[in-house]
Design an enzyme around this catalytic site. Structure first.
Site, PDB file in Angstrom:
ATOM      1  N   LYS A 141       0.540  -1.458   0.129  1.00 15.46           N
ATOM      2  CA  LYS A 141      -0.074   0.145  -0.123  1.00 15.46           C
ATOM      3  C   LYS A 141       1.242   0.993   0.244  1.00 15.46           C
ATOM      4  CE  LYS A 141      -4.561   1.435   2.382  1.00 15.46           C
ATOM      5  NZ  LYS A 141      -5.209   1.500   3.713  1.00 15.46           N
ATOM      6  N   SER A 160      -9.910   1.936   2.912  1.00 15.71           N
ATOM      7  CA  SER A 160      -9.252   2.807   2.272  1.00 15.71           C
ATOM      8  C   SER A 160      -8.225   1.876   1.136  1.00 15.71           C
ATOM      9  CB  SER A 160      -7.932   2.909   3.176  1.00 15.71           C
ATOM     10  OG  SER A 160      -7.182   2.979   3.650  1.00 15.71           O
ATOM     11  N   SER A 192     -10.043  -0.558   6.968  1.00 19.54           N
ATOM     12  CA  SER A 192      -9.145  -0.631   6.286  1.00 19.54           C
ATOM     13  C   SER A 192      -8.092  -2.137   5.208  1.00 19.54           C
ATOM     14  CB  SER A 192      -8.185   0.628   5.826  1.00 19.54           C
ATOM     15  OG  SER A 192      -9.197   1.710   5.598  1.00 19.54           O
TER      16      SER A 192
HETATM   17  N1  GLN Z   1     -12.792   4.014   6.462  1.00 15.31           N
HETATM   18  C1  GLN Z   1     -12.722   4.328   7.265  1.00 15.31           C
HETATM   19  C2  GLN Z   1     -12.328   5.812   7.690  1.00 15.31           C
HETATM   20  O1  GLN Z   1     -12.627   6.637   6.909  1.00 15.31           O
HETATM   21  C3  GLN Z   1     -10.962   3.496   8.009  1.00 15.31           C
HETATM   22  C4  GLN Z   1      -9.772   3.743   7.063  1.00 15.31           C
HETATM   23  C5  GLN Z   1      -8.980   3.170   7.502  1.00 15.31           C
HETATM   24  O2  GLN Z   1      -9.107   2.080   8.585  1.00 15.31           O
HETATM   25  N2  GLN Z   1      -8.124   3.862   6.955  1.00 15.31           N
HETATM   26  O3  GLN Z   1     -11.609   6.043   8.248  1.00 15.31           O
END
Ligand code: GLN
Length: 522
Positions: free
Chosen positions: A80, A155, A179
């Site tokens: 990532k 994400s 995420s």
């Molecule tokens: N979807 C969650 C957010 O927008 C989690 C993001 C993540 O785990 N990086 O914060």
């Protein structure tokens, strides 16, 4: 090996050790796959073909010289784009870091390199890991390999789709609120968020430091365990890193034993609010585990109801502070304000942050700055921290009667690209089931449960375990995977459309794309 890219990472490692394939051949096969399908999927922000092949060649040479190598040596991996990679661009999906080439490796990247895993490239993500769909990437969204008109989760949509589309057997993701797990659920893959502190955060661009955790994204539970074992363990460069051996995750994944394991169904995370097919596959998964000797108990975690609200105060607060360093002075983007002859540092910062950050990042910086400001701190940030304690207490109570907890990973299957982009609340609700684990620091894993009858898209179950007991996730995850793979007559991903054969037709907007069949080409 009949088809190198469709094998599991464990099978690839065995074939490499047996001399059936070289790392250069294996790496090249994955790069070819990427050339064929990533125009449609867009999992990558940066492919490092030459670098990966160099690393593969070095491993092949060392193997030929009879050197004792790491068991995973030669198996390629993708990372990532939130991880610092020496000599490779690292953007976090943001314009503000466009062109930045880190001068150092994150600890986990260094471990991958030392173990001899060629790094194929950097994966797309929501900007600074804020989002559930990868649509907040400044470089365009990633598409779900099951249906290119749908989101791959976020994400870490690049990390889930790269393994789901057979462009890499292994990927690294990060999970601040879901995420790793939610993208795994909506792409039919496996994703683990280890115990907080279980994998070093050194060199990982921070979103919310008290919540962030890196972990494996794979196609099987055993592959996740092998990768977890490799990247986990103490790192003196990360002050929150746990100073203890990595939990015995590989052994647990291989044994796949759930005899007598008490699985706690979290009352607050089932039923209403979950898509019928997601819930149905969840119930079937639990039944499959019971058939293998597990016991079911119902647990209640009443404070989970407040998890989302607490998270959206704590995360923006920490993010507003962490993102203050992107000031146009030290590295990354620098934008000079229009029509100002001799701009001050502040004016340059303002112009750069205005141009360099997307809407969701700005929204959270404003929210976090507000929540931390004097006069509001106790009412917002302070209260959220108290809720966090209550959630940790809920977990502690639940783990008195259950060895692991279970819930559907995400409330729905993959939604359509664009569907929730203009509605932040709807986007945030995707993480209703995953966020409590981050607030309490406990480990979680998402495992495929099948395809929802109503839309034919992947569904996932989430398992949660007490902190440092990550091996329980692998035991239950591997047991479920074994049971369901038998029912399906093979891996779930075998039922996904073959992008290699169909990529030209499946391109979004192409005459034969799924989009076209439901509403005409865009
Ligand atoms: N979807 C969650 C957010 O927008 C989690 C993001 C993540 O785990 N990086 O914060």
């Amino acid at each position: 090996m009949t088809d190198p890219i469709r094998s599991t990472a464990a099978e690839m490692a065995a074939a490499l050790a047996a001399g059936e394939i070289s790392s250069v051949e294996l790496t090249q096969a994955h790069l070819d796959r990427t050339a064929a399908v990533d125009g449609a999927v867009h999992a990558y922000l940066h492919v490092d073909g030459a670098g990966a092949l160099d690393q593969a060649k070095a491993i092949d040479d060392r193997r030929a010289a009879g050197e004792q190598l790491h068991p995973m040596a030669g198996v390629p991996i993708a990372v990532k784009d939130v991880m610092a990679t020496k000599g490779l661009p690292t953007t976090c999906g943001s314009r503000i870091l466009e062109g930045w080439i880190p001068p150092y490796d994150a600890t986990l990247v260094r471990r991958l390199r030392e173990a001899g895993l060629p790094i194929l490239g950097k994966l797309n993500m929501d900007e600074f890991a804020m989002g559930s769909s990868t649509e907040h990437s400044a470089y365009g969204p990633t598409h779900n390999p099951w249906d290119l008109t749908r989101i791959p989760g976020g994400s870490g949509g690049g990390s889930s789709s790269v393994v789901a589309s057979f462009q890499a057997p292994l990927a690294i993701g990060t999970d601040t609120g879901g995420s790793i797990r939610q993208p795994a659920a909506v792409t039919g893959t496996v994703g683990t968020k280890p115990t907080y502190g279980g994998v070093s955060r050194y060199g990982l661009v921070a979103l919310a430091s008290s919540l962030d955790q890196a972990g494996p994204c794979t196609r099987t539970v055993l592959d996740a365990a092998l990768l977890h074992d490799l990247i986990g363990g103490h790192d003196p460069l990360d002050s929150t890193s746990i100073d203890a051996p990595v939990p015995p995750v590989v052994e647990a994944a291989r044994r796949a034993d759930v005899t007598g394991m008490r699985i706690g169904i979290v009352k607050e995370l089932t039923g209403a609010g979950f898509q019928a097919g997601v819930q149905q596959r969840f119930d079937e998964a639990i039944a499959a585990l019971v058939a293998r000797g597990a016991e079911v108990v119902e647990v209640s975690c009443p404070n989970f109801e407040y998890a989302l609200a607490a998270y959206y105060l704590i995360l923006p607060s920490e993010a507003s502070s962490n993102l203050a360093k992107f000031d146009a002075m030290r590295y990354g983007l620098r934008v000079l304000p229009d029509g100002v002859a001799d701009p001050s540092a502040e004016q340059v910062m303002a112009a750069t942050r205005d141009a360099g950050f997307g809407d969701e990042v700005k929204r959270r910086i404003i929210l976090g700055t507000y929540a931390l400001s004097s006069g509001y701190y106790d009412a917002y940030y302070g209260s959220a921290q108290k809720v966090r304690r209550l959630i940790a207490d809920d977990f502690a109570r639940a783990f008195e009667t259950a060895d692991v907890l279970a819930s559907p990973t995400a409330p729905t299957t993959a939604f359509k690209l664009g569907d929730k982009l203009d509605d932040p609340m709807a986007m945030y609700l995707n993480d209703i089931a995953t966020i409590p684990a981050n607030l309490a620091g406990v480990p979680g894993m998402s495992v495929p449960t099948g395809l929802a009858p109503e839309d034919g898209l992947p569904t996932g179950i989430q398992f949660l375990a007490p902190a440092t007991k990550d091996e329980r996730l692998y035991a239950v995850g591997a047991a479920l995977e074994a049971a369901l793979t038998e029912t399906w007559g093979g891996p779930l991903l075998d039922r996904a459309p073959d992008l290699l054969l169909a990529s030209a037709d499946l391109r979004v907007g192409a005459p034969n794309s799924a989009d076209a069949t439901t509403g005409g080409a865009r």
